[in-house]
Design an enzyme around this catalytic site. Structure first.
Site, PDB file in Angstrom:
ATOM      1  N   LYS A 110      38.315  44.324  43.603  1.00 43.57           N
ATOM      2  CA  LYS A 110      39.255  44.124  42.446  1.00 43.57           C
ATOM      3  C   LYS A 110      39.666  44.240  40.630  1.00 43.57           C
ATOM      4  O   LYS A 110      38.491  43.388  40.808  1.00 43.57           O
ATOM      5  CB  LYS A 110      39.980  42.836  43.471  1.00 43.57           C
ATOM      6  N   HIS A 112      41.746  42.516  38.611  1.00 41.76           N
ATOM      7  CA  HIS A 112      42.638  41.974  37.417  1.00 41.76           C
ATOM      8  C   HIS A 112      42.401  40.717  39.077  1.00 41.76           C
ATOM      9  O   HIS A 112      41.558  41.039  39.857  1.00 41.76           O
ATOM     10  CB  HIS A 112      43.780  42.375  38.186  1.00 41.76           C
TER      11      HIS A 112
END
Length: 225
Positions: A110, A112
């Protein structure tokens, strides 16, 4: 030798829930197996409890009982296993496992929010026990070990539901996928049940013909490690 009660309960639930089936099944290896096991079929409450309790008992009565800090479930099937087996262990012995933790990975990192590919407990300087349903070729377990090491953790063992005790299709005719991983990483790999347990536990439950078919399959493809 009689099987422990938790193994009997696990096999009974697997059979009743359709997670353990007998007949003729083509595997990914193209071998025709007289039995098939799918841990993903333990999705109903009673069945799920049976497999979680069996995992917890397997861990708690093994050499790994006191030897880990984090249970790690590789995506995807390992994710619910890590969370629910961790709960079962804490419920079984809160004093021993109350400070333990669980973690799992994302298939893709991921970029963010919290970021990264590991969710749950940090792995740095932790002793990590990998939990999954089975070991096929071992590829997914090697990937998990690489991720854990990259995050600073130490893999201390692997626990699975079933050890097929079966030779690798492209192997030396003696070694199983589990045996190869044990030798490669020098770690214990434990299972709720082995193929031998299925044979012992299903006698008198399934047909004599099905038992013979499994024994013949074991004689043909059984690993010696």
């Amino acid at each position: 030798m009689s099987l422990p009660e938790y193994k009997k309960d696990f096999l009974k639930a697997a059979l009743e829930g359709g997670a353990l089936r007998f007949g003729s099944f083509e595997l990914k290896s193209k071998r025709i197996s007289p039995y098939f096991f799918n841990a993903g079929d333990f999705y109903k409450g009673k069945l799920h409890k049976a497999i979680m309790d069996a995992y917890a008992q397997t861990i708690a009565t093994s050499e790994l009982a006191d030897g880990f800090d984090v249970i790690f479930g590789p995506a995807y099937k390992g994710i619910p296993l890590a969370a629910t087996v961790f709960y079962a262990l804490v419920n079984m012995d809160g004093a021993k496992y109350g400070e333990a933790a669980y973690s799992f990975d994302r298939k893709e990192a991921k970029d963010h929010g919290e970021g990264g590919s590991i969710v749950g407990s940090p792995l740095k300087d932790k002793r990590v026990l990998i939990i999954d349903d089975v070991v096929s070729a071992g590829t997914a377990k090697r990937e998990a070990i690489d991720k854990i090491r990259a995050a600073g953790g130490t893999v201390v063992g692997i626990v699975v539901a079933l050890d097929r005790q079966e030779t690798l299709p492209e192997g030396d005719g003696k070694t199983s996928a589990i045996g190869q991983l044990r030798k490669e990483y020098q770690i214990p790999i434990i299972s709720i049940v082995k193929l031998d347990d299925i044979i012992d536990g299903m006698k008198g439950v399934i047909s004599d013909g099905d038992i013979r078919s499994i024994e013949e399959y074991r004689a043909k493809y059984g690993a010696s490690d």
